[in-house]
Design an enzyme around this catalytic site. Sequence first.
Site, PDB file in Angstrom:
ATOM      1  CB  SER A 278      -0.960  -0.011   1.183  1.00  0.00           C
ATOM      2  OG  SER A 278      -0.283  -0.297   2.383  1.00  0.00           O
TER       3      SER A 278
ATOM      4  CE  LYS B  67      -7.548   1.119   0.796  1.00  0.00           C
ATOM      5  NZ  LYS B  67      -6.836   0.131   1.590  1.00  0.00           N
TER       6      LYS B  67
ATOM      7  CG  HIS C 225      -3.631  -0.695  -2.414  1.00  0.00           C
ATOM      8  ND1 HIS C 225      -4.019   0.612  -2.259  1.00  0.00           N
ATOM      9  CD2 HIS C 225      -3.396  -1.161  -1.162  1.00  0.00           C
ATOM     10  CE1 HIS C 225      -3.995   0.930  -0.980  1.00  0.00           C
ATOM     11  NE2 HIS C 225      -3.612  -0.129  -0.292  1.00  0.00           N
TER      12      HIS C 225
HETATM   13  C1  LIG Z   1      -6.971  -0.064   3.103  1.00  0.00           C
HETATM   14  C2  LIG Z   1      -6.391  -1.399   3.363  1.00  0.00           C
HETATM   15  C3  LIG Z   1      -7.031  -2.308   4.199  1.00  0.00           C
HETATM   16  C4  LIG Z   1      -8.214  -1.936   5.045  1.00  0.00           C
HETATM   17  O1  LIG Z   1      -9.396  -1.924   4.338  1.00  0.00           O
HETATM   18  P1  LIG Z   1     -10.601  -1.021   4.847  1.00  0.00           P
HETATM   19  O2  LIG Z   1     -11.759  -1.499   4.069  1.00  0.00           O
HETATM   20  O3  LIG Z   1     -10.206   0.385   4.549  1.00  0.00           O
HETATM   21  O4  LIG Z   1     -10.757  -1.261   6.320  1.00  0.00           O
HETATM   22  C5  LIG Z   1      -6.523  -3.582   4.277  1.00  0.00           C
HETATM   23  N1  LIG Z   1      -5.415  -3.939   3.609  1.00  0.00           N
HETATM   24  C6  LIG Z   1      -4.733  -3.069   2.843  1.00  0.00           C
HETATM   25  C7  LIG Z   1      -3.511  -3.516   2.131  1.00  0.00           C
HETATM   26  C8  LIG Z   1      -5.199  -1.767   2.699  1.00  0.00           C
HETATM   27  O5  LIG Z   1      -4.517  -0.893   1.967  1.00  0.00           O
END
Ligand SMILES: *Cc1c(COP(=O)(O)O)cnc(C)c1O
Length: 392
Positions: free
Chosen positions: A185, A244, A213
Site C-alpha cells: 500500500s 478503494k 490495491h
Molecule cells: C486499506 C487497506 C485495508 C483496510 O481496508 P478497509 O476497508 O479500509 O478497512 C486492508 N489492507 C490493505 C492492504 C489496505 O490498503
Amino acid sequence: MTPPPAGAGAWDFGAELRALDAAQLRRQRRVIDAYDGPRLRIDGRDMLAFCSNDYLGLAQHPALVQAAREAAARWGTGATASPVLCGHSRAHEDLERELAAFVGLPRALYFYAGFPANAGLVPALAGRGDAVFSDALNHACLIDGARLSRAEVQVYAHRDVDDLARRLQACRARRRLITTDAVFSMDGTIAPLRELLELAERFDALLLVDDAHGFGVLGPGGAGSAAAFGLRSPRLLYMATLGKAAGVAGAFVAGADDAVEFLMQRTRSYIFATAAPAMIAETLRASLRVIAEESWRRERLRELVRMVREHDRWPAAWRLGDSETPVQPVVLGSNEAALDAMRRLWEQGLWVPAIRPPTVPAGSARLRLSLSAAHQPGDLRRLLLAVDGIAA
Ligand SMILES: *Cc1c(COP(=O)(O)O)cnc(C)c1O
C-alpha cells in the site's frame, strides 16, 4: 465526578502528544467540505488531490449513486444485526455470488470493512502451535491479525521468496499460513504471488493474499492480482477491499467452498459484527458492472502511471519507487523533508500527503502519489511542473 487532573501519573496524554510533535509525527485531520473527483474543497481551499484510493474514480459515479438511492428507498439504511444471527439480505447473497464470479473463485464472504476482515481471518486460520509468515511490509491489519492469532509470527524480508522458503523449511509448526499484500500500500510494489503459491504447495501451507490495491485495477476486467497471475488453487485465499477502486465500502474473502464456509463459522469479526446495510451491497453490485464495462478507466490509469515513470526531473534527493501501479511513492527520507515538500505543494493547491513512520519504516518518509482515472493527464502535468519548481 470531576475528571482526573491533566497529566496524571501514567496517563500524561499531553506529554505523549508533545513527543509526537517533537518527532514530526503528529497527524492532522483536514476537513473536506466537498468532493468533485480529485478536486476537493478542504479547510476552505480548492485543492487538486493525489491522495485518494478511489483508483477508478467510481466513488461518485452516477450509476452507483442511483443504485444507492434506490436501495435505500427499498431496504432502508440499517442491517439490524449480525448476518449469522438475523440473516443477511438478498442483496448480500447476490453480491457474494457476483464477487466470487468476478474474481473467478468458487465462493466469497462479504465483510463490512477490510481491517476487521484481516484482523479476524488470520486468527480464524491460525492459532497456538501454528505459524504465520508475514511479508515485512504487510498492512497493519494483517500484522494485527497475526498478533491476535497467538501463532508464532515470522516476518520475512519484503518479497523475498528465498528467505520465506528457508523459514518454511525450518519451521516445525502444525499449520503454516503465508500472508501478503498483493500490491503493497505504501510502495506500490507487487508480491511474487506465483512463487508464494508454489511455496504454499510445497510446504503444505495456505496463502492469504490482501488485494486492497489491485482489485478493480489489475487483471483482466479488473479481476485483481490473483487473476492477473492466473492463480487457481485450493491453497489460495483471496481477500480484497471494496472502499478503494470499487468506490463504496467493505471487503470480501474468496476461495474454495469449504474454506469460505469454515471462515464464516470461525471469523469473530464476521460473527460478532452487525452486517453492512443492503444499500451498500446493491451499490457494490452496480460497481462490479461498471468496473467490468468501463475499461477506459484502467487504460487512463496506465497512461498516468507511464507519465510519472517517464518524468525525469525529480529533485536529486528524491527517489521514485519501483512501482507499476497507481500507488507511486517518492521517498524523501526524513519526516521533515517529506513534510516540507508536502507544505510547498499544498501552497500551490496540490494535496499530496507525506507518509511517515509507523506507516512506513523510519528514514523512508515519502510523498505517496495516488493516481485515479478521475485525474486528467493535465492534472498530473500540473503536479509534475510544481515538483520541477521545488527542484529548481
Ligand atoms: C486499506 C487497506 C485495508 C483496510 O481496508 P478497509 O476497508 O479500509 O478497512 C486492508 N489492507 C490493505 C492492504 C489496505 O490498503
